[in-house]
Structures are given as structure tokens and as C-alpha cells.
Design a protein around this motif. Structure first.
Motif, PDB file in Angstrom:
ATOM      1  N   LEU A 144       9.846  23.166  -2.259  1.00 30.78           N
ATOM      2  CA  LEU A 144       8.986  22.888  -3.602  1.00 30.78           C
ATOM      3  C   LEU A 144       7.801  22.238  -3.581  1.00 30.78           C
ATOM      4  N   ALA A 145       7.412  21.532  -2.457  1.00 33.69           N
ATOM      5  CA  ALA A 145       6.549  20.987  -2.315  1.00 33.69           C
ATOM      6  C   ALA A 145       5.130  21.716  -2.122  1.00 33.69           C
ATOM      7  N   ASP A 146       6.202  22.576  -0.821  1.00 30.46           N
ATOM      8  CA  ASP A 146       4.889  23.680  -0.247  1.00 30.46           C
ATOM      9  C   ASP A 146       4.413  24.779  -1.571  1.00 30.46           C
ATOM     10  N   LYS A 147       5.039  24.999  -2.714  1.00 23.61           N
ATOM     11  CA  LYS A 147       4.662  25.601  -3.434  1.00 23.61           C
ATOM     12  C   LYS A 147       3.729  25.339  -4.534  1.00 23.61           C
ATOM     13  N   LYS A 148       3.949  23.649  -4.795  1.00 18.13           N
ATOM     14  CA  LYS A 148       3.468  22.817  -5.563  1.00 18.13           C
ATOM     15  C   LYS A 148       1.518  22.846  -4.561  1.00 18.13           C
ATOM     16  N   LYS A 149       1.982  23.136  -3.375  1.00 11.35           N
ATOM     17  CA  LYS A 149       1.000  22.751  -2.826  1.00 11.35           C
ATOM     18  C   LYS A 149       0.206  20.772  -2.649  1.00 11.35           C
ATOM     19  N   MET A 150       1.724  20.250  -2.788  1.00 14.26           N
ATOM     20  CA  MET A 150       1.586  19.226  -2.450  1.00 14.26           C
ATOM     21  C   MET A 150       2.487  18.517  -1.461  1.00 14.26           C
ATOM     22  N   SER A 151       1.906  17.431  -0.755  1.00 13.51           N
ATOM     23  CA  SER A 151       2.590  17.255   0.590  1.00 13.51           C
ATOM     24  C   SER A 151       3.925  16.139   0.137  1.00 13.51           C
ATOM     25  N   LEU A 152       4.656  16.331   1.467  1.00 10.81           N
ATOM     26  CA  LEU A 152       6.325  16.232   1.358  1.00 10.81           C
ATOM     27  C   LEU A 152       6.224  14.753   0.516  1.00 10.81           C
ATOM     28  N   TYR A 153       5.233  14.079   0.580  1.00 11.47           N
ATOM     29  CA  TYR A 153       5.366  11.982   0.269  1.00 11.47           C
ATOM     30  C   TYR A 153       4.900  12.276  -1.459  1.00 11.47           C
ATOM     31  N   ASP A 154       3.654  13.307  -1.356  1.00 11.24           N
ATOM     32  CA  ASP A 154       3.369  12.952  -3.138  1.00 11.24           C
ATOM     33  C   ASP A 154       4.282  13.952  -3.962  1.00 11.24           C
ATOM     34  N   TYR A 155       4.697  14.443  -3.154  1.00  9.36           N
ATOM     35  CA  TYR A 155       5.933  15.255  -4.246  1.00  9.36           C
ATOM     36  C   TYR A 155       6.830  14.824  -4.269  1.00  9.36           C
ATOM     37  N   THR A 156       7.157  13.921  -3.250  1.00 13.91           N
ATOM     38  CA  THR A 156       8.788  13.211  -3.180  1.00 13.91           C
ATOM     39  C   THR A 156       8.254  11.933  -4.374  1.00 13.91           C
ATOM     40  N   ASN A 157       7.158  11.100  -4.165  1.00 13.89           N
ATOM     41  CA  ASN A 157       7.320  10.004  -5.306  1.00 13.89           C
ATOM     42  C   ASN A 157       6.557  10.460  -6.652  1.00 13.89           C
ATOM     43  N   TYR A 158       6.276  11.410  -6.868  1.00 16.18           N
ATOM     44  CA  TYR A 158       6.001  12.438  -8.274  1.00 16.18           C
ATOM     45  C   TYR A 158       7.300  12.648  -8.780  1.00 16.18           C
ATOM     46  N   LEU A 159       8.587  13.281  -8.226  1.00 13.14           N
ATOM     47  CA  LEU A 159       9.503  13.295  -9.055  1.00 13.14           C
ATOM     48  C   LEU A 159      10.014  12.348  -9.157  1.00 13.14           C
ATOM     49  N   LEU A 160      10.747  11.439  -8.186  1.00 13.29           N
ATOM     50  CA  LEU A 160      10.644   9.925  -8.413  1.00 13.29           C
ATOM     51  C   LEU A 160      10.362   8.746 -10.147  1.00 13.29           C
ATOM     52  N   GLU A 161       8.660   8.868 -10.231  1.00 16.36           N
ATOM     53  CA  GLU A 161       8.272   8.216 -10.973  1.00 16.36           C
ATOM     54  C   GLU A 161       8.232   8.735 -12.004  1.00 16.36           C
ATOM     55  N   SER A 162       8.298  10.229 -11.708  1.00 15.97           N
ATOM     56  CA  SER A 162       9.113  10.914 -13.149  1.00 15.97           C
ATOM     57  C   SER A 162      10.267  10.719 -13.623  1.00 15.97           C
ATOM     58  N   ALA A 163      11.422  10.708 -12.598  1.00 15.41           N
ATOM     59  CA  ALA A 163      12.601  10.346 -13.035  1.00 15.41           C
ATOM     60  C   ALA A 163      13.458   8.992 -13.273  1.00 15.41           C
ATOM     61  N   LEU A 164      12.241   8.168 -12.444  1.00 11.99           N
ATOM     62  CA  LEU A 164      12.613   6.726 -13.366  1.00 11.99           C
ATOM     63  C   LEU A 164      11.892   5.913 -14.603  1.00 11.99           C
ATOM     64  N   GLU A 165      10.800   6.879 -14.517  1.00 11.23           N
ATOM     65  CA  GLU A 165      10.241   6.813 -15.918  1.00 11.23           C
ATOM     66  C   GLU A 165      11.110   7.732 -17.163  1.00 11.23           C
ATOM     67  N   ILE A 166      12.265   8.262 -16.838  1.00 12.71           N
ATOM     68  CA  ILE A 166      12.804   9.113 -17.993  1.00 12.71           C
ATOM     69  C   ILE A 166      14.201   7.874 -18.102  1.00 12.71           C
ATOM     70  N   GLU A 167      14.263   7.811 -16.468  1.00  8.66           N
ATOM     71  CA  GLU A 167      15.762   6.368 -17.005  1.00  8.66           C
ATOM     72  C   GLU A 167      14.892   5.738 -17.673  1.00  8.66           C
ATOM     73  N   ASN A 168      13.487   4.766 -17.081  1.00  9.91           N
ATOM     74  CA  ASN A 168      14.084   3.441 -17.556  1.00  9.91           C
ATOM     75  C   ASN A 168      13.393   3.827 -19.220  1.00  9.91           C
ATOM     76  N   SER A 169      13.478   5.079 -19.877  1.00 10.90           N
ATOM     77  CA  SER A 169      13.031   5.140 -21.144  1.00 10.90           C
ATOM     78  C   SER A 169      14.734   4.619 -22.204  1.00 10.90           C
TER      79      SER A 169
END
Length: 165
Positions: A12-37
Motif C-alpha cells: 500500500l505504501a508503494d501504491k501511494k508512493k510513500m516510504s513504509l515509515y511515512d505510510y505507517t506513521n500516517y495510518l497510526l496518526e489517523s487511527a489515533l485521531e479517530i480513537e481520541n475523538s
């Protein structure tokens, strides 16, 4: 990390032309924002899958109106038919489309249970005859718009669809 999860993340990171590190952080930040809401990810998963597929595949107009504007059983049934058609056009497997649409609609009321031959929700908020009748019509409309055989079952506190084999 599980190897299969790692592989999927990398893909999925490759499809979005992102590094694995950046894509994982993006997913985790989004998930945390949703859970915190205050909204659990599990509560959103089915709804997001259905809405995402519809947004990708449906080429029509969707009018969203509050449920309070639907006053007769036939209007609820018609809404169910329209939602069933939209779901059917959005997923390749008709049974999956009906199940996912039902789950996304029923999860508003409580925890949705799914087995090989049924989808149902059990909730104390389903005690009103009016609510149950409207949901029954909605689910029957979804079922009517498909070629699947089944029936809607309901009682105080429970409603769902049982599929024939």
C-alpha cells in the motif's frame, strides 16, 4: 510485526508512493485521531468500507436526508431498494454487498453479529415498534433489490436478515 501485515503495508505504501515509515506513521496518526475523538475504529470499519466502495464505483447521485423525513413504510422500503442497488454496483460479490450494507446501517444501533447465514443487531434501542417496522422495511428493500433469498427477522431488541442456503 506479522510478515503478512508488513507485506500489505509495503504494498500500500508503494501504491501511494510513500516510504513504509511515512505510510505507517500516517495510518497510526489517523487511527489515533479517530480513537481520541471517542469513536472506535471497529465501529467505523464496515461503514468506511461501504462508503469508500460507493465513492469509487457508483456513478450516480446520492441524496442524503434525515431519517425523520421518511414517514411511511413504503418510503423506507424504497430507500432500502436504492441502497441495495448502490451496494450491488459497488461490490463484485452480491452477498458481500448486502451484508456490508446491512452491517453499516445496523451498527448505529449496537453491536452487529454476523454468521454464515445471518446478519443481526441486538440492542436495547430497538424496543420501539415504529423503529423496528421502519428498519424491517429498509432491510426488506435491500433484500428485494438483490437476487438473494432470505427473510428479515425481528422482535423487541433484535433485527436482522437470515439468508437461505
Amino acid at each position: 510485526m506479522d510478515q503478512e501485515v508488513h507485506r500489505k503495508l509495503q504494498e500500500l505504501a508503494d501504491k501511494k508512493k510513500m516510504s513504509l515509515y511515512d505510510y505507517t506513521n500516517y495510518l497510526l496518526e489517523s487511527a489515533l485521531e479517530i480513537e481520541n475523538s471517542g469513536v472506535g475504529l471497529e465501529n467505523l470499519k464496515e461503514l468506511m468500507i461501504v462508503l469508500g466502495r460507493i465513492a469509487q464505483n457508483y456513478k450516480g447521485i446520492i441524496v442524503i436526508a434525515p431519517f425523520s423525513t421518511l414517514s411511511t413504510p413504503s418510503e423506507w422500503r424504497d430507500l432500502g431498494k436504492r441502497l441495495g442497488i448502490i451496494a450491488k454496483e459497488s461490490f463484485s460479490n452480491e452477498r458481500d454487498s448486502v451484508i456490508k450494507m446491512c452491517k453499516s446501517l445496523l451498527q448505529v444501533f449496537g453491536y452487529v453479529q454476523e454468521a454464515s447465514n445471518y446478519v443481526r443487531v441486538v440492542s436495547p434501542s430497538l424496543m420501539s415498534d415504529n423503529t423496528l417496522n421502519n428498519l424491517k422495511e429498509l432491510l426488506e428493500g435491500i433484500l428485494e433489490s438483490s437476487s438473494l433469498k432470505g427473510s428479515v427477522f425481528w422482535d423487541k431488541g433484535i433485527i436482522g436478515i437470515k439468508f437461505e442456503s
